[in-house]
Design a protein around this motif. Sequence first.
Motif, PDB file in Angstrom:
ATOM      1  N   UNK A 104       0.804  -1.219   0.000  1.00  0.00           N
ATOM      2  CA  UNK A 104       0.000   0.000   0.000  1.00  0.00           C
ATOM      3  C   UNK A 104       0.839   1.273   0.000  1.00  0.00           C
ATOM      4  N   UNK A 105       2.176   1.140  -0.047  1.00  0.00           N
ATOM      5  CA  UNK A 105       3.004   2.329   0.096  1.00  0.00           C
ATOM      6  C   UNK A 105       2.909   2.832   1.529  1.00  0.00           C
ATOM      7  N   UNK A 106       2.758   4.136   1.698  1.00  0.00           N
ATOM      8  CA  UNK A 106       2.617   4.712   3.026  1.00  0.00           C
ATOM      9  C   UNK A 106       1.261   4.318   3.616  1.00  0.00           C
ATOM     10  N   UNK A 107       1.282   3.907   4.873  1.00  0.00           N
ATOM     11  CA  UNK A 107       0.044   3.581   5.577  1.00  0.00           C
ATOM     12  C   UNK A 107      -0.244   4.669   6.600  1.00  0.00           C
ATOM     13  N   UNK A 108      -1.515   5.036   6.712  1.00  0.00           N
ATOM     14  CA  UNK A 108      -1.949   6.024   7.694  1.00  0.00           C
ATOM     15  C   UNK A 108      -2.828   5.311   8.726  1.00  0.00           C
ATOM     16  N   UNK A 109      -2.282   5.127   9.921  1.00  0.00           N
ATOM     17  CA  UNK A 109      -3.002   4.426  10.984  1.00  0.00           C
ATOM     18  C   UNK A 109      -3.632   5.463  11.912  1.00  0.00           C
ATOM     19  N   UNK A 110      -4.961   5.479  12.037  1.00  0.00           N
ATOM     20  CA  UNK A 110      -5.602   6.502  12.871  1.00  0.00           C
ATOM     21  C   UNK A 110      -5.356   6.277  14.361  1.00  0.00           C
ATOM     22  N   UNK A 111      -5.147   7.384  15.068  1.00  0.00           N
ATOM     23  CA  UNK A 111      -5.068   7.393  16.529  1.00  0.00           C
ATOM     24  C   UNK A 111      -6.146   8.359  17.026  1.00  0.00           C
ATOM     25  N   UNK A 112      -7.019   7.885  17.885  1.00  0.00           N
ATOM     26  CA  UNK A 112      -8.157   8.689  18.334  1.00  0.00           C
ATOM     27  C   UNK A 112      -7.926   9.256  19.729  1.00  0.00           C
ATOM     28  N   UNK A 113      -8.830  10.111  20.173  1.00  0.00           N
ATOM     29  CA  UNK A 113      -8.722  10.656  21.538  1.00  0.00           C
ATOM     30  C   UNK A 113      -8.930   9.562  22.576  1.00  0.00           C
ATOM     31  N   UNK A 329      -2.517 -12.465  14.992  1.00  0.00           N
ATOM     32  CA  UNK A 329      -3.219 -11.524  15.862  1.00  0.00           C
ATOM     33  C   UNK A 329      -4.099 -10.585  15.034  1.00  0.00           C
ATOM     34  N   UNK A 330      -5.362 -10.479  15.429  1.00  0.00           N
ATOM     35  CA  UNK A 330      -6.339  -9.620  14.760  1.00  0.00           C
ATOM     36  C   UNK A 330      -6.823  -8.573  15.768  1.00  0.00           C
ATOM     37  N   UNK A 331      -6.886  -7.310  15.347  1.00  0.00           N
ATOM     38  CA  UNK A 331      -7.255  -6.221  16.253  1.00  0.00           C
ATOM     39  C   UNK A 331      -8.551  -5.547  15.830  1.00  0.00           C
ATOM     40  N   UNK A 332      -9.325  -5.152  16.837  1.00  0.00           N
ATOM     41  CA  UNK A 332     -10.479  -4.264  16.668  1.00  0.00           C
ATOM     42  C   UNK A 332     -10.300  -3.172  17.710  1.00  0.00           C
ATOM     43  N   UNK A 333     -10.160  -1.913  17.279  1.00  0.00           N
ATOM     44  CA  UNK A 333      -9.657  -0.891  18.191  1.00  0.00           C
ATOM     45  C   UNK A 333     -10.575   0.310  18.336  1.00  0.00           C
ATOM     46  N   UNK A 334     -10.335   1.064  19.406  1.00  0.00           N
ATOM     47  CA  UNK A 334     -11.081   2.294  19.647  1.00  0.00           C
ATOM     48  C   UNK A 334     -10.505   3.469  18.865  1.00  0.00           C
ATOM     49  N   UNK A 335      -9.836   3.150  17.758  1.00  0.00           N
ATOM     50  CA  UNK A 335      -9.466   4.173  16.773  1.00  0.00           C
ATOM     51  C   UNK A 335     -10.075   3.822  15.416  1.00  0.00           C
ATOM     52  N   UNK A 336     -10.831   2.671  15.365  1.00  0.00           N
ATOM     53  CA  UNK A 336     -11.567   2.354  14.147  1.00  0.00           C
ATOM     54  C   UNK A 336     -10.935   1.334  13.235  1.00  0.00           C
ATOM     55  N   UNK A 337     -10.065   0.491  13.744  1.00  0.00           N
ATOM     56  CA  UNK A 337      -9.556  -0.630  12.954  1.00  0.00           C
ATOM     57  C   UNK A 337     -10.427  -1.840  13.260  1.00  0.00           C
ATOM     58  N   UNK A 338     -10.940  -2.493  12.233  1.00  0.00           N
ATOM     59  CA  UNK A 338     -11.916  -3.579  12.409  1.00  0.00           C
ATOM     60  C   UNK A 338     -11.469  -4.834  11.691  1.00  0.00           C
ATOM     61  N   UNK A 339     -11.410  -5.958  12.424  1.00  0.00           N
ATOM     62  CA  UNK A 339     -10.955  -7.215  11.832  1.00  0.00           C
ATOM     63  C   UNK A 339      -9.582  -7.074  11.226  1.00  0.00           C
ATOM     64  N   UNK A 340      -8.735  -6.267  11.870  1.00  0.00           N
ATOM     65  CA  UNK A 340      -7.481  -5.812  11.262  1.00  0.00           C
ATOM     66  C   UNK A 340      -6.342  -6.779  11.564  1.00  0.00           C
ATOM     67  N   UNK A 341      -5.797  -7.372  10.523  1.00  0.00           N
ATOM     68  CA  UNK A 341      -4.652  -8.265  10.671  1.00  0.00           C
ATOM     69  C   UNK A 341      -3.384  -7.430  10.725  1.00  0.00           C
ATOM     70  N   UNK A 342      -2.778  -7.396  11.916  1.00  0.00           N
ATOM     71  CA  UNK A 342      -1.578  -6.575  12.107  1.00  0.00           C
ATOM     72  C   UNK A 342      -0.350  -7.228  11.481  1.00  0.00           C
ATOM     73  N   UNK A 343      -0.472  -8.559  11.194  1.00  0.00           N
ATOM     74  CA  UNK A 343       0.617  -9.260  10.516  1.00  0.00           C
ATOM     75  C   UNK A 343       1.540 -10.021  11.441  1.00  0.00           C
ATOM     76  N   UNK A 344       1.338  -9.885  12.762  1.00  0.00           N
ATOM     77  CA  UNK A 344       2.195 -10.561  13.726  1.00  0.00           C
ATOM     78  C   UNK A 344       1.619 -11.917  14.129  1.00  0.00           C
ATOM     79  N   UNK A 345       2.505 -12.822  14.504  1.00  0.00           N
ATOM     80  CA  UNK A 345       2.082 -14.099  15.076  1.00  0.00           C
ATOM     81  C   UNK A 345       2.542 -14.162  16.527  1.00  0.00           C
ATOM     82  N   UNK A 346       1.691 -14.751  17.378  1.00  0.00           N
ATOM     83  CA  UNK A 346       1.982 -14.829  18.806  1.00  0.00           C
ATOM     84  C   UNK A 346       1.643 -16.226  19.323  1.00  0.00           C
ATOM     85  N   UNK A 347       2.151 -16.548  20.495  1.00  0.00           N
ATOM     86  CA  UNK A 347       1.763 -17.755  21.216  1.00  0.00           C
ATOM     87  C   UNK A 347       1.434 -17.376  22.653  1.00  0.00           C
ATOM     88  N   UNK A 348       0.469 -18.073  23.239  1.00  0.00           N
ATOM     89  CA  UNK A 348       0.162 -17.862  24.644  1.00  0.00           C
ATOM     90  C   UNK A 348       1.059 -18.761  25.495  1.00  0.00           C
TER      91      UNK A 348
END
Length: 499
Positions: A104-113, A329-348
Amino acid sequence: MGLKAILSKPFAAFAVWQISKWKNNAVAAQQKILLKLVNDAAQTAFGKDHHFSEIRNYSDFKKHVPVQDYEGLKPYVDRVVAGEADVLWKGKPLYFAKTSGTTSGVKYIPLSKESMPEHIKAARNAILTYINETGKADFVNGKMIFLQGSPVLNTKNGINVGRLSGIVAHHVPNYLQKNRLPSYQTNIIDDWEEKVDAIVEETIHQDMTLISGIPPWVQMYFDKLSEKSGGKKIAEIFKNFNLFIYGGVNFEPYRAKIEQSIGKKIDSIETYPASEGFIAYQDSQKDKGLLLLANAGIFYEFIPADEYHNENPIRLSLAEVELNVNYVLILNTNAGLWGYSIGDTIKFTSKNPYKIVVTGRIKHFISAFGEHVIGEEVEHALLTVANEEGVKITEFTVAPQVNPLQEKLPYHEWFVEFSSPPEDMDAFSKKVDLALQKKNIYYFDLIKGGILQPLIIRTLQKDAFVNYMKSEGKLGGQNKVPRLSNDRKLADRLGDYIV
């Protein structure tokens, strides 16, 4: 003990008490967050398009909200960037965190109040939990350095835009401002090498007690400090330096060299911040697992890594995860990212409380022959053998060689910059290969079946990775070298630096 250190202890105890309230009820906290997020965004364009008003639980949410990466969410983000309100989240963002995207080239990730304070609170709490557990607080009276991006912000349709670390610099609490380095004038220097030189000049005679940053760039700072001081160890230059805070990459490949540069072992805190949200931090010196922030404005989902590329992958909430399974890891955030795949893998590593380790990037793997080797496996193989042999690694990356010359079998090609190389490279390579076979059964089968030959290590010149990153315009800041590539783009460039 100074006044700040004295006051920090009851403050830390209070913060840990607050954390314990959700830490021990993380699943319930997540359920509340999901419903609050959906309710708060119900009247946004995304909320209307995805029937948020009909969502009552996680099962409903999965029916209406797809998993997507930045490219999938981009049509909505573009509307936000253009200045439209109530698109992904109510109102307009406070900031856009500007990051580099591959497609996508440059990405703009929103940050909310709502999301911005969570970044600051998490960074603060990582330090406070350390103080509460260890009783060590003297470092708050000394100078603290945060190696970060420039705090200079641009505007796009009335919204401030910058690197996350530069944005966070504007939110450092007042009680830390006098302790904080580098100065604003130094921090805004664009050229990374020039900036690090200026930071060295500013800090070399200070009482630095806490240093924070991405390990490879902290190492560059340490190297320049040592050179400037005539070869002194960092512990000789900063006699009260006792706490290192890091994030962004796995510290283990850098630990030996950084500890060698410091000249003693010191405490460290691993954090997991991202432009999309502050996800976790290490809350105990007795446990390397990172506490998942289940009450920080993010609803998490987890997709088993081997399911991720399926058309309809399994999506799990926190209540459904298992230990030691690789999840995307998939994120849904209070800045408006929904079903967002951040691209990272984690283990518990724990479910009481929920703690994780970051295992790599879903796009950083090698599967040229069906082996699907991941970052965690190559790091374990190399570092286990290096530690046994007393070998020290500066940096490394791995790529497949599918078409070797002279009709030999294909192989995994490792590009390694050593600070202390092995005496017998062939023997070292064989041990690393056997260690990788033990970690990955598919790789084992390919070697034993004569499909692949054992891995080959290419020794790189000193500063090879620094010079490569510099040539790409990616020196410093939040830029990192990928551990694994499934193509030859990086490998072919590194060929210029082979010894």
